[in-house]
Design a protein around this motif. Structure first.
Motif, PDB file in Angstrom:
ATOM      1  N   ALA B  13       0.789  -1.548   0.062  1.00  0.00           N
ATOM      2  CA  ALA B  13       0.084  -0.003  -0.100  1.00  0.00           C
ATOM      3  C   ALA B  13       0.752   1.317   0.043  1.00  0.00           C
ATOM      4  CB  ALA B  13      -0.762   0.119   1.430  1.00  0.00           C
ATOM      5  N   THR B  17       0.999   3.826  -3.411  1.00  0.00           N
ATOM      6  CA  THR B  17       0.821   5.109  -3.231  1.00  0.00           C
ATOM      7  C   THR B  17       1.976   5.935  -3.610  1.00  0.00           C
ATOM      8  OG1 THR B  17       1.129   4.908  -0.904  1.00  0.00           O
ATOM      9  CG2 THR B  17      -1.283   4.875  -1.796  1.00  0.00           C
ATOM     10  N   CYS B  65      -5.063   3.998  -3.516  1.00  0.00           N
ATOM     11  CA  CYS B  65      -5.647   3.455  -1.951  1.00  0.00           C
ATOM     12  C   CYS B  65      -7.033   2.696  -2.432  1.00  0.00           C
ATOM     13  CB  CYS B  65      -6.034   4.572  -1.060  1.00  0.00           C
ATOM     14  SG  CYS B  65      -4.708   5.162  -0.231  1.00  0.00           S
ATOM     15  N   LEU B  72      -7.600   5.949   3.691  1.00  0.00           N
ATOM     16  CA  LEU B  72      -6.709   7.250   3.711  1.00  0.00           C
ATOM     17  C   LEU B  72      -6.896   8.342   4.766  1.00  0.00           C
ATOM     18  CD1 LEU B  72      -4.282   8.407   2.076  1.00  0.00           C
ATOM     19  CD2 LEU B  72      -5.952   9.586   0.481  1.00  0.00           C
TER      20      LEU B  72
END
Lengths: 264, 264
Positions: B13, B17, B65, B72
């Protein structure tokens, strides 16, 4: 290190020394630790200590000057006469403390001087390869922001030193944004290309000729001004004990306002 | 833009991002002028204005996300619930003013939070691709300088603001070298990797959670400390009105000395 993006048409002596400097800087970063890079290995001709990284890059520049047959005036070596009418006045590594610490804000900055007159300048940012070239009397390919007032301005300042704290804070309180990047040559290049509005030494008289001579050509060619806080003429001189408090600004108006704010 | 050098083993993750952010940042730099990049296009969830560059990069992060299925918490969007136990707390562009002005000091900084506990962090310097990853309870691959005293220290400071001028100058006068780089997340990463000894907001209470949460994981994993000037606990919180004055230091001793110097 990224390759130096030297503009087409740059004088061969500036181009050759900048390339030699960038190469030597990259090799030194690969070979030595940070502690070794900033070790003081000598006292320069200008009376300030020479770090290992300065020495290595200047040696490479010296060699290139002999090859292309120009004289050199440099902070560590002083004046080196190679029997030419042309002299390069160079700061081998501006921002050496940044370089030695791993902060990627350091550059080569040089000017070509003919008969005591700076005629062309080149600044090369080692860490990104970006370069700014300029000639006296010709508009550069980049422009300053054109800002005329300190209100709302982004200003780079030399770090405050004893005796300049109040002047420093007066500028900081008036400007919109303050940065202290510890590399005069790169900070004045940022003024020339419009990334920031101005740069100032608020009165500590820290600058030597080679800290300012590239900016003396580059900033005016981009529409700005390069001044001394106290109005002393900025001129080529073999006497390396002279000091100035350089002010680079996007416009003459902003330069004047900075000076009056600093002088209070 | 150079490619982000994300460490092997980084949580997917964070990696996804960060890559999305770096790509969006590079595209925005290519498509918009500096003026367009810093145009204020909205008011963020944290009450500060959102520049176009922030918005573009955050949009890319939001999309990533959703794809990886994590929540988030971000300064512009606030809390976005994607139905996961994991939340990324992210500053999409730390140093947006630098980014918008062409000063190459801006980064992505994010932390992975599980049940209100930050467990892993990633900081990616857009302009160079360098990245720092760290996990709570594991020694990082980089170390702080280990310096224990302000004498001789290289310190990054937040720019002085009204009311903090005296504290600011006390630190500047004690330290060997001061920088103001206008990017807390990058400056704390520099502390973690030993490029500088410390970073401080000298009391202006400017920092939001996402300015400090990556450092909260990264600096201790490198042997340093991340503290609040006034001893307020640094903790995950959905309330984005909370503020801190973050202090990052190479050692607990240096952190304490910085705090006592600032508090006078």
């Amino acid at each position: 290190m990224p390759e130096a993006q030297i503009p087409v048409g740059t004088h061969p002596a500036l181009a050759a020394t900048a390339r030699a400097a960038a190469r030597a800087y990259g090799e030194a970063r690969g070979r030595y630790t940070r502690l070794e890079l900033r070790e003081e290995v000598a006292l320069g001709a200008d009376g300030t200590p020479t770090m290992r990284v300065d020495r290595i890059v200047e040696d490479a520049i010296l060699e290139a000057c002999v090859e292309v047959g120009v004289n050199l005036l440099s902070e560590e070596a002083g004046f080196v006469d190679n029997g030419s009418a042309a002299t390069l006045c160079i700061d081998p590594v501006d921002g050496s403390a940044n370089a030695a610490l791993g902060v990627p804000l350091s550059c080569y900055a040089g000017a070509l001087v003919l008969d005591s007159e700076p005629v062309e300048a080149l600044t090369v940012w080692f860490d990104t390869g970006r370069a700014w070239g300029a000639r006296v009397g010709e508009a550069a390919a980049f422009r300053t922001t054109g800002r005329t007032s300190l209100d709302g301005a982004s200003v780079c300042l030399l770090r405050p030193k004893r005796g300049t704290e109040e002047a420093w804070m007066r500028v900081a309180n008036r400007a919109d944004r303050i940065r202290v990047l510890c590399t005069t040559c790169l900070e004045t290049a940022f003024v020339a290309e419009g990334a920031v509005d101005a740069f100032a030494d608020p009165g500590s008289d820290t600058h030597r000729l080679m800290d300012l001579i590239a900016a003396l050509v580059t900033v005016p060619a981009a529409g700005g001004v390069l001044l001394d806080l106290r109005g002393r003429p900025l001129e080529f001189d073999l006497d390396l004990t002279r000091r100035w408090s350089g002010i680079a600004a996007a416009t003459p108006e902003l330069g004047d306002e900075l000076i009056s704010t600093i002088l209070g």
